[in-house]
Design a protein around this motif. Structure first.
Motif, PDB file in Angstrom:
ATOM      1  N   LEU A  79      28.659  27.247  24.229  1.00  0.00           N
ATOM      2  CA  LEU A  79      29.289  28.354  23.518  1.00  0.00           C
ATOM      3  C   LEU A  79      30.718  28.006  23.170  1.00  0.00           C
ATOM      4  O   LEU A  79      31.247  28.386  22.145  1.00  0.00           O
ATOM      5  N   ARG A 107      21.475  35.297  25.254  1.00  0.00           N
ATOM      6  CA  ARG A 107      20.683  34.986  24.054  1.00  0.00           C
ATOM      7  C   ARG A 107      21.467  34.090  23.107  1.00  0.00           C
ATOM      8  O   ARG A 107      20.959  33.115  22.581  1.00  0.00           O
ATOM      9  N   TYR A 108      22.742  34.471  22.886  1.00  0.00           N
ATOM     10  CA  TYR A 108      23.551  33.715  21.942  1.00  0.00           C
ATOM     11  C   TYR A 108      23.792  32.302  22.448  1.00  0.00           C
ATOM     12  O   TYR A 108      23.713  31.329  21.709  1.00  0.00           O
ATOM     13  N   LYS A 109      24.064  32.194  23.725  1.00  0.00           N
ATOM     14  CA  LYS A 109      24.379  30.884  24.279  1.00  0.00           C
ATOM     15  C   LYS A 109      23.214  29.916  24.151  1.00  0.00           C
ATOM     16  O   LYS A 109      23.380  28.768  23.753  1.00  0.00           O
ATOM     17  N   TYR A 110      22.000  30.381  24.472  1.00  0.00           N
ATOM     18  CA  TYR A 110      20.861  29.472  24.542  1.00  0.00           C
ATOM     19  C   TYR A 110      20.025  29.434  23.269  1.00  0.00           C
ATOM     20  O   TYR A 110      19.047  28.730  23.203  1.00  0.00           O
ATOM     21  N   ARG A 111      20.421  30.173  22.244  1.00  0.00           N
ATOM     22  CA  ARG A 111      19.649  30.104  21.008  1.00  0.00           C
ATOM     23  C   ARG A 111      20.218  29.078  20.046  1.00  0.00           C
ATOM     24  O   ARG A 111      19.594  28.762  19.044  1.00  0.00           O
ATOM     25  N   LYS A 112      21.416  28.545  20.334  1.00  0.00           N
ATOM     26  CA  LYS A 112      22.099  27.714  19.348  1.00  0.00           C
ATOM     27  C   LYS A 112      21.289  26.488  18.960  1.00  0.00           C
ATOM     28  O   LYS A 112      21.322  26.063  17.815  1.00  0.00           O
ATOM     29  N   ILE A 131      30.563  32.820  29.251  1.00  0.00           N
ATOM     30  CA  ILE A 131      30.123  34.038  28.568  1.00  0.00           C
ATOM     31  C   ILE A 131      31.077  35.149  28.983  1.00  0.00           C
ATOM     32  O   ILE A 131      31.387  35.299  30.168  1.00  0.00           O
ATOM     33  N   ASP A 156      22.863  39.861  25.636  1.00  0.00           N
ATOM     34  CA  ASP A 156      23.143  39.258  24.332  1.00  0.00           C
ATOM     35  C   ASP A 156      23.936  37.969  24.481  1.00  0.00           C
ATOM     36  O   ASP A 156      23.769  37.033  23.697  1.00  0.00           O
ATOM     37  N   GLY A 157      24.806  37.934  25.487  1.00  0.00           N
ATOM     38  CA  GLY A 157      25.578  36.713  25.723  1.00  0.00           C
ATOM     39  C   GLY A 157      24.679  35.530  26.048  1.00  0.00           C
ATOM     40  O   GLY A 157      24.855  34.438  25.515  1.00  0.00           O
ATOM     41  N   PHE A 212      13.766  33.957  16.599  1.00  0.00           N
ATOM     42  CA  PHE A 212      14.152  34.226  17.981  1.00  0.00           C
ATOM     43  C   PHE A 212      13.178  35.225  18.587  1.00  0.00           C
ATOM     44  O   PHE A 212      12.702  36.135  17.893  1.00  0.00           O
TER      45      PHE A 212
END
Length: 638
Positions: free
Chosen positions: A197, A138-143, A125, A135-136, A149
């Motif tokens: 990511l 969130r983005y990493k673990y929402r994929k 990240i 936000d980093g 969300f």
């Protein structure tokens, strides 16, 4: 940010290690997270004036501590770093160990420094400011999470829980700049989802994707055969160098090919995409992994070679080609490695006057709305390095400069030789490739050549020069001379520019056969062309001839300094092969034997395309591309 989220999840058995040129263990797993630990953490946040980043040692210490813990799954490292290391290969080795022990390592880089963390860590990240770290995560673990969300919401109970007894500081004030609560992060951490990511074979394994983008228009005829021969050399060159210096490293190399022509050609693009990723099994023994790697790489080489062998060079109505279209196709391939290369092999520039100064460019404003800026931006966003292999440096130099200008605008902190690696595929020993040729056809017109043989010869001659025109895309600078002979010899044409059309053969005289008069006439026409042309003599006969070796030796003595190339051809079953071989030997040339008309045509075409200078260039190509790729891997990744 991290500790608050972990504590709110009910997790306090985490460890903390600080590292600069030293490594300090601040908290082990069994130590409580209280005001004393916080105080020690803050006390040790002191920027050292001594240069050194011992991240590899810190990771090794963390792994040693984890070994003593009973937990067998969900082991994670969060490595907060600026991405720079002074440990070299030791960092890679530490990450390899983490992989083998099933520990997820996430590199986290915060700040405005040039991003480096993604070069070493599989999962990473990058946040410009601390607030962006939320936000980093969130983005990493929402994929891999389906559905909506979690919405950010304030949790007033958190404020009470965060009061640190024994201090006068209100944590709300300390964290006021962040203006975020961590409920959503806690929710995500509980899911324990594994998402990447940045994909690839990271964590100490190394993967390399190489895409060859190759011009396959008619002008590439001599080069394409050489490229086909050297793909295996490039593959083995990269693998050999890596295995010599890093014998224990898991290494995956994948190839793709984008072959392109120009607008109006069919097909304009032919592609071989990357094969789906093949991750080496880390549980195998060293020898088993090596055997598995060798088998996979051999398969990669075979599939690319099979694809290249089916490619045929043709087309290209003007000098510029659809280079940008080919690069755009290449940028959309299924790239998946940590190191990515495009190797562009071309002898002509892209369409558009920002890439060429050709007056005959059919698309002076570019083609298909593709701009150099847009294509270079795509390569930059995909972290793809570009190697440009010049076959005709003067033709493609302006294009190279334009590429570099736009790459600089997207990556201003990188050096020019990092942004665009330019490889000249010729050196002083093969500069003659830039010169045109003087073809001297010395052809037997004796009585035995009448009928089908003369028809076959005429067809072979025409096919030979048609191929020369195709290679030059109708802009040939070659000269053509024709000497026809029986027991005497006559000059049919002398130093006629091929650009004016293919000279016709004269009607046969059908006499006896003598080689000496023919070679004397060949000497005459050779004398009429200046030093700026490479002489190529094709001597063909189907019968028994008198004389010749002494005259041929004289020709070699006079013209060897100009790069003379001699080919003697025995046509039919009754040709004087012994004398024709002597003629070839006298001029240090090549002897060919052709029984049928089809064989004769094939030989004539091969002679016109596979010139000696090309071989030297292609050998340079293999070595230089291998060196460029391995240097990049070693300096920037390993």
């Amino acid at each position: 940010l991290l500790t608050s989220s972990l504590v709110q999840c009910g997790i306090d058995n985490f460890g903390i290690i600080l590292f600069d040129h030293r490594v300090r263990i601040l908290k082990k797993f069994d130590q409580p997270w209280n005001e004393f630990t916080i105080y020690m953490l803050l006390q040790n946040f002191i920027i050292s004036s001594i240069v050194g980043t011992n991240d590899a040692v810190a990771i090794e210490y963390a792994l040693d501590i984890l070994v003593q813990e009973p937990v067998t799954n969900n082991k994670k490292f969060f490595v907060l770093t600026d991405g720079y290391t002074t440990c070299g290969l030791k960092l890679t080795e530490a990450l390899v160990r983490a992989d083998s022990e099933n520990v997820e390592v996430i590199g986290i880089q915060i700040g405005f420094e040039r991003p480096c963390v993604h070069r070493f860590y599989r999962d990473w990240i990058i946040a410009a400011i601390p607030a962006a770290l939320c936000d980093g995560f969130r983005y990493k673990y929402r994929k891999d999470i389906n559905g909506t969300f979690p919405i950010l919401q304030d949790d007033n109970q958190l404020l009470k829980k965060r009061i640190i007894k024994g201090t006068n500081d209100d944590p709300q004030k300390l964290l006021n700049d962040f203006k975020r609560e961590f409920t959503s992060i806690e929710t995500i951490l509980r899911t324990e989802r594994d998402a990447h990511l940045s994909s690839g074979s990271g964590g100490g394994s190394m993967s390399l994707d190489v895409c060859f983008v190759i011009d396959v228009t008619g002008s590439m005829t001599p080069w394409l055969s050489g490229v086909k021969q050297q793909i295996n050399a490039i593959t083995s060159g990269i693998i050999t160098k890596i295995e010599e210096q890093f014998p224990d490293m898991n290494f995956i190399l994948r190839y793709a090919v984008v072959a392109y022509r120009d607008e109006g050609d069919n097909p304009k693009i032919e592609m071989l995409e990357f094969e789906k990723g093949n991750i080496l099994n880390s549980k195998l023994t060293h020898k088993q992994r090596k055997d598995q790697r060798k088998k996979y790489h051999n398969e990669q080489t075979r599939r690319v070679s099979d694809f290249l062998s089916a490619l045929k060079p043709y087309g290209g109505n003007d000098e510029p080609e659809d280079v940008l279209g080919a690069l755009d196709h290449a940028s959309k391939l299924n790239w998946d490695a940590r190191a990515k290369f495009i190797v562009l092999v071309c002898d002509a520039p892209a369409h558009g006057h920002d890439c060429n100064d050709v007056n005959t460019d059919r698309f002076p404003n570019g083609f298909n709305n593709l701009k150099v800026e847009d294509v270079m931006k795509k390569l930059t966003e995909n972290n793809i390095d570009l190697i440009l292999c010049h076959l005709k440096a003067t033709a493609t130099k302006k294009m190279a400069n334009t590429f570099l200008t736009h790459l600089h605008s997207f990556q201003p902190n990188r050096r020019s030789d990092e942004l665009l690696r330019e490889i000249q595929l010729y050196d002083n020993s093969v500069q003659e490739q830039n010169k045109p040729y003087h073809f001297v056809f010395v052809l037997d017109e004796s009585g035995s050549m009448s009928g089908q043989k003369w028809t076959d010869l005429t067809d072979a001659y025409n096919m030979c020069l048609e191929k020369r025109l195709e290679i030059a895309q109708q802009l040939s600078k070659d000269f053509i001379s024709i000497v026809q002979f029986d027991d005497d010899a006559r000059v049919i044409c002398s130093a006629s520019p091929l650009s004016n059309g293919i000279p016709r053969l004269a009607h046969m005289t059908e006499g006896e056969t003598s080689f000496s008069p023919a070679l004397q006439k060949a000497m005459e026409v050779l004398n009429k062309v200046t030093d700026g042309y490479i002489p190529v003599l094709l001597f063909m006969s189907d019968g028994q001839g008198e004389g010749g070796p002494s005259e041929m030796a004289g020709i070699y003595t006079n013209y060897k300094s100009r790069g003379l190339q001699v080919h003697t051809i025995a046509f039919g079953k009754d040709a004087d092969t012994a004398t024709l071989e002597q003629l070839a030997d006298a001029a240090h040339g090549k002897f060919h034997k052709c029984i049928t008309g089809a064989e004769l045509a094939k030989t004539f075409v091969q002679i016109s395309t596979a010139l000696t200078s090309v071989d030297g260039l292609i050998q340079e190509f293999a070595k230089k591309v291998s060196d460029a790729a391995t240097n990049k891997l070693m300096l920037e990744f390993l």
